[in-house]
Design an enzyme around this catalytic site. Structure first.
Site, short mmCIF file in Angstrom:
data_model
loop_
_atom_site.label_atom_id
_atom_site.label_comp_id
_atom_site.label_asym_id
_atom_site.label_seq_id
_atom_site.Cartn_x
_atom_site.Cartn_y
_atom_site.Cartn_z
N LEU A 65 56.04 3.76 72.44
CA LEU A 65 55.07 4.76 72.02
C LEU A 65 54.76 5.72 73.18
O LEU A 65 55.08 5.42 74.34
CB LEU A 65 53.80 4.04 71.54
CG LEU A 65 54.04 3.15 70.31
CD1 LEU A 65 52.89 2.14 70.13
CD2 LEU A 65 54.21 3.99 69.06
N PRO A 66 54.13 6.86 72.87
CA PRO A 66 53.94 7.88 73.91
C PRO A 66 53.13 7.41 75.13
O PRO A 66 53.54 7.61 76.26
CB PRO A 66 53.24 9.02 73.18
CG PRO A 66 53.63 8.86 71.74
CD PRO A 66 53.74 7.37 71.54
N THR A 93 56.05 3.78 78.71
CA THR A 93 55.52 3.97 80.06
C THR A 93 54.04 4.25 79.91
O THR A 93 53.65 5.28 79.36
CB THR A 93 56.19 5.18 80.74
OG1 THR A 93 57.60 4.97 80.77
CG2 THR A 93 55.69 5.34 82.17
N LYS A 168 58.13 1.19 87.68
CA LYS A 168 58.48 2.47 87.03
C LYS A 168 57.74 3.63 87.71
O LYS A 168 58.34 4.65 88.04
CB LYS A 168 58.12 2.37 85.54
CG LYS A 168 58.15 3.66 84.78
CD LYS A 168 59.54 4.05 84.36
CE LYS A 168 59.52 5.40 83.66
NZ LYS A 168 60.85 5.88 83.37
N LYS A 243 53.53 13.22 83.49
CA LYS A 243 52.82 12.05 82.97
C LYS A 243 52.98 10.85 83.93
O LYS A 243 52.02 10.18 84.27
CB LYS A 243 53.38 11.69 81.59
CG LYS A 243 52.87 10.37 81.04
CD LYS A 243 53.70 9.89 79.86
CE LYS A 243 53.43 8.41 79.63
NZ LYS A 243 54.25 7.83 78.59
P1 NAD Z 1 58.53 10.34 71.41
O1 NAD Z 1 57.28 11.15 71.36
O2 NAD Z 1 59.83 10.99 71.10
O3 NAD Z 1 58.38 9.07 70.44
C1 NAD Z 1 57.21 8.37 70.24
C2 NAD Z 1 57.17 7.96 68.76
O4 NAD Z 1 56.00 7.16 68.56
C3 NAD Z 1 57.07 9.15 67.80
O5 NAD Z 1 58.13 9.08 66.87
C4 NAD Z 1 55.70 8.97 67.13
O6 NAD Z 1 55.69 9.36 65.78
C5 NAD Z 1 55.52 7.47 67.26
N1 NAD Z 1 54.13 7.01 67.16
C6 NAD Z 1 53.04 7.50 67.80
N2 NAD Z 1 51.96 6.77 67.46
C7 NAD Z 1 52.38 5.81 66.61
C8 NAD Z 1 51.73 4.76 65.91
N3 NAD Z 1 50.42 4.54 66.03
N4 NAD Z 1 52.48 3.96 65.13
C9 NAD Z 1 53.82 4.16 65.00
N5 NAD Z 1 54.49 5.15 65.62
C10 NAD Z 1 53.76 5.96 66.41
O7 NAD Z 1 58.53 9.70 72.89
P2 NAD Z 1 59.82 9.11 73.66
O8 NAD Z 1 60.48 10.19 74.43
O9 NAD Z 1 60.58 8.25 72.72
O10 NAD Z 1 59.07 8.20 74.76
C11 NAD Z 1 58.50 6.95 74.42
C12 NAD Z 1 58.05 6.30 75.70
O11 NAD Z 1 59.18 6.14 76.58
C13 NAD Z 1 57.01 7.10 76.48
O12 NAD Z 1 56.06 6.23 77.01
C14 NAD Z 1 57.84 7.77 77.57
O13 NAD Z 1 57.07 8.06 78.74
C15 NAD Z 1 58.89 6.71 77.84
N6 NAD Z 1 60.15 7.21 78.42
C16 NAD Z 1 60.74 8.32 77.90
C17 NAD Z 1 61.94 8.77 78.45
C18 NAD Z 1 62.61 10.01 77.90
O14 NAD Z 1 63.55 10.52 78.55
N7 NAD Z 1 62.22 10.51 76.74
C19 NAD Z 1 62.53 8.09 79.51
C20 NAD Z 1 61.92 6.93 80.00
C21 NAD Z 1 60.72 6.50 79.43
#
Ligand code: NAD
Length: 294
Positions: A65-66, A93, A168, A243
């Site tokens: 999740l975000p 994260t 991380k 972030k």
């Molecule tokens: P994203 O915003 O693409 O995906 C998050 C998903 O969570 C969305 O589809 C949203 O609809 C869903 N969501 C939000 N609240 C919800 C709830 N209550 N119930 C169910 N679903 C819910 O984000 P992402 O890029 O996939 O990143 C996710 C995590 O991974 C973050 O913490 C980010 O910091 C970490 N991360 C991302 C990357 C990257 O390159 N994108 C790399 C390493 C770590």
């Protein structure tokens, strides 16, 4: 193969859930977005109507999740009654305080919960080549490991609860600071009349070398292919770097630690994001740092 609940099917979680399904797991997937649920179905997961339904009867529940607020809410609203033989794995994260608190609350109910943030980005999530840094008990780590192995190339036990998030944020503090320094060095070299390729040839073999220079060079056409060659599209968004640096600064404040380089990198990435550039890859900060001082 096991039943796995997967909550959060975004850029990262979508690929990760698909890899678990590919390995033969029965993946019950939930997201607030209908499009994400459709994509999960196409990838072999079974979309369900709520986080609670995803967790019901699962051997492992994975959240991606975000931020900490989303994770805390899902844990409080939907994962409070999971069976004692379920392992809870949060791959998001998030802030250290929330990571430690949700694990402690689970432990009080006799449930193993680990923090397992990832390094690797969207391409690695899709390819199943993520690196997981895991915080939690040895027993929790041992139970989470087979599932993480199915989504990654490296799974490392960092230490007790929260240690994955510490690894991380400290890693990304180095990354943010070295990328900013690498970008400003390229910009200065150019301003002083030194060709970028020549500077790369020298510095990549000298003491200025780092991952930011030799694996992810911020200058187009220099070094191996990187987001710079795609107009800074794709890759790791500047907003996510901001972030992560903010999470590190908050944790440093709580630990009375000095983080002057991290704080400066955080300020630079905040400026980058405030200028509307946060959707670009984080190496795109070279555009901001190449502008005349003014
Ligand atoms: P994203 O915003 O693409 O995906 C998050 C998903 O969570 C969305 O589809 C949203 O609809 C869903 N969501 C939000 N609240 C919800 C709830 N209550 N119930 C169910 N679903 C819910 O984000 P992402 O890029 O996939 O990143 C996710 C995590 O991974 C973050 O913490 C980010 O910091 C970490 N991360 C991302 C990357 C990257 O390159 N994108 C790399 C390493 C770590």
């Amino acid at each position: 193969m096991a039943r796995v609940g997967f909550i959060g099917l975004g850029n990262m979680g979508g690929g990760m859930a698909a890899n678990l399904a590919k390995k033969g797991h029965d993946v019950r997937a939930f997201d607030l977005s209908a499009a994400a649920l459709d994509a999960a179905r196409a990838a072999g997961c079974l979309p369900v109507g709520s986080a609670r339904e995803a967790a019901d009867g699962a051997e492992a529940v994975i959240t991606m999740l975000p931020a900490g607020t989303h994770v805390a809410q899902v844990y409080a609203d939907s994962l409070g009654e999971t069976a004692v033989d379920t392992v809870l794995i949060d791959c998001s994260t998030i802030d250290l305080a929330t990571a430690r608190r949700i694990a402690a609350e689970a432990a009080a109910r006799g449930i193993a919960a680990v923090d397992a943030p990832v390094s690797g980005g969207i391409a690695a999530a899709q390819a199943g080549t993520l690196t997981f840094m895991v915080g939690g008990t040895v027993q929790g780590f041992d139970r989470a490991r087979p599932f993480l192995d199915d989504m990654g190339k490296a799974v490392i036990h960092a230490g007790e609860s929260g240690a994955g998030q510490v690894a991380k944020m400290c890693n990304n503090l180095i990354l943010g600071a070295t990328m900013a320094a690498t970008c400003e060095a390229f910009a200065l070299a150019e301003r002083l009349g030194l060709d970028a390729q020549t500077f790369y040839d020298i510095s990549s073999k000298a003491t200025g070398q780092s991952w930011s220079m030799t694996s992810y060079c911020p200058v187009p056409g220099v070094g191996p292919e990187s987001p710079a060659d795609r107009n800074y599209g794709g890759g790791f968004a500047g907003a996510l770097m901001l972030k992560d640096l903010e999470l590190a600064m908050a944790a440093a404040g709580g630990a009375d630690a000095q983080v002057p380089m991290g704080a400066r990198a955080r300020d630079l990435y905040r400026e980058f994001v405030d200028a509307g550039q946060g959707g670009l890859d984080f190496s795109g900060i070279i555009r901001m740092l190449s502008a005349p001082r003014g």
